[in-house]
Enzyme design. Structure first.
Site, PDB file in Angstrom:
ATOM      1  N   TYR A 284       0.623  -1.184   0.012  1.00  0.00           N
ATOM      2  CA  TYR A 284       0.095  -0.228  -0.097  1.00  0.00           C
ATOM      3  C   TYR A 284       0.906   1.296   0.079  1.00  0.00           C
ATOM      4  O   TYR A 284       0.435   2.236  -0.770  1.00  0.00           O
ATOM      5  CB  TYR A 284      -0.908   0.004   1.276  1.00  0.00           C
ATOM      6  CG  TYR A 284      -1.954   1.021   1.352  1.00  0.00           C
ATOM      7  CD1 TYR A 284      -3.351   1.035   0.525  1.00  0.00           C
ATOM      8  CD2 TYR A 284      -1.595   2.046   2.168  1.00  0.00           C
ATOM      9  CE1 TYR A 284      -4.104   2.385   0.853  1.00  0.00           C
ATOM     10  CE2 TYR A 284      -2.682   3.097   2.214  1.00  0.00           C
ATOM     11  CZ  TYR A 284      -3.770   3.049   1.744  1.00  0.00           C
ATOM     12  OH  TYR A 284      -4.745   4.211   1.692  1.00  0.00           O
TER      13      TYR A 284
ATOM     14  N   LYS B 196       0.834   4.172  -3.004  1.00  0.00           N
ATOM     15  CA  LYS B 196       0.486   5.299  -2.682  1.00  0.00           C
ATOM     16  C   LYS B 196       1.679   6.460  -3.009  1.00  0.00           C
ATOM     17  O   LYS B 196       1.570   7.679  -3.494  1.00  0.00           O
ATOM     18  CB  LYS B 196       0.211   5.452  -1.237  1.00  0.00           C
ATOM     19  CG  LYS B 196      -1.201   4.930  -0.946  1.00  0.00           C
ATOM     20  CD  LYS B 196      -2.374   5.298  -1.967  1.00  0.00           C
ATOM     21  CE  LYS B 196      -3.703   4.895  -1.553  1.00  0.00           C
ATOM     22  NZ  LYS B 196      -5.006   5.487  -2.391  1.00  0.00           N
TER      23      LYS B 196
END
Length: 240
Positions: A148, A152
């Protein structure tokens, strides 16, 4: 405009805020049942919305989503690339499949949305705004989120590079990095863990979905007409 991943949570809050300001919004999600419920709720509030299910990792589906907005509302001025998932685990236990899936949804999904929206905005000839939803995880990194956090962080690079490419057509590309925001995920956190996180926020409170929606509204509107390639950190002062 289009908001991906908008059947619930932050995406739904963004779609509702934008529509409340007079935008005609295509809400989209891979969860068709939740998407239909969201469409009904927003329409019952008198907002101009329609729903189109799409898997953001599917090139044909994303292109069709953009064209659905054009055929329904006549044009596309804004896309918010918000769709995302988590598959949390410490790196030594994380499977390659879970790493790839998270990166694919966040990165490939935003790249496809940016590609097809920018192309349509260019053809329309009057510019537009693209907003990518990153996360403070992409700036500081989170334990158990190597997938993640990497995705991002990658969205910031995508935002800057595509902003440089699209600027000549009057298309702006910016990003928002939310901090600790009240969502279903934070609601499920142990109270002591959540309290510890809030204690690190100088403004002294957890963020609300509308805080992110307001930042998206700013970047989507002409109030930010001289901003492109920028990242707004919306975190109450945490991680300054």
């Amino acid at each position: 405009m289009v908001v991906t991943g908008s059947a619930r949570g932050l995406g739904l809050a963004m779609a509702e805020r934008l529509a409340a300001e007079g935008a005609s919004v295509v809400i989209s999600d891979i969860d068709e049942a939740a998407l239909k419920d969201a469409e009904t709720r927003l329409r019952d509030s008198g907002l101009s919305v329609c729903a189109k299910a799409a898997n953001v990792t599917d090139e044909d589906a994303v292109e069709a989503l953009i064209q659905h907005c054009v055929s329904t509302f006549g044009k596309i001025d804004v896309i918010v690339n918000n769709a995302g998932i988590t598959r949390d685990s410490v790196m030594r236990k994380m499977s390659l499949a879970d790493f790839r899936t998270v990166v694919d949804v966040h990165m490939t999904g935003a790249w496809l949305g940016t590609k097809f929206a920018a192309q349509q905005m260019r053809d329309q000839g009057h510019g537009g705004s693209i907003v990518n939803i990153s996360s403070m995880s992409g700036k500081v990194g989170n334990v158990g989120q190597t997938n993640y956090s990497a995705a991002k962080a990658g969205l910031i690079g995508l935002t800057k590079a595509s902003a440089k490419e699209a600027a000549r057509y009057g298309v702006r590309v910016n990003a928002v990095q939310p901090g600790l925001i009240r969502t279903a995920m934070t609601d499920a956190m142990p109270p002591d863990v959540l309290a510890a996180g809030v204690s690190q926020i100088p403004l002294g409170r957890i963020g609300e979905p509308v805080d992110i929606a307001n930042a998206v509204l700013f970047l989507a509107s002409d109030l930010s007409a001289y901003m492109t390639g920028c990242t707004l950190e919306v975190h109450g002062g945490r991680s300054m």
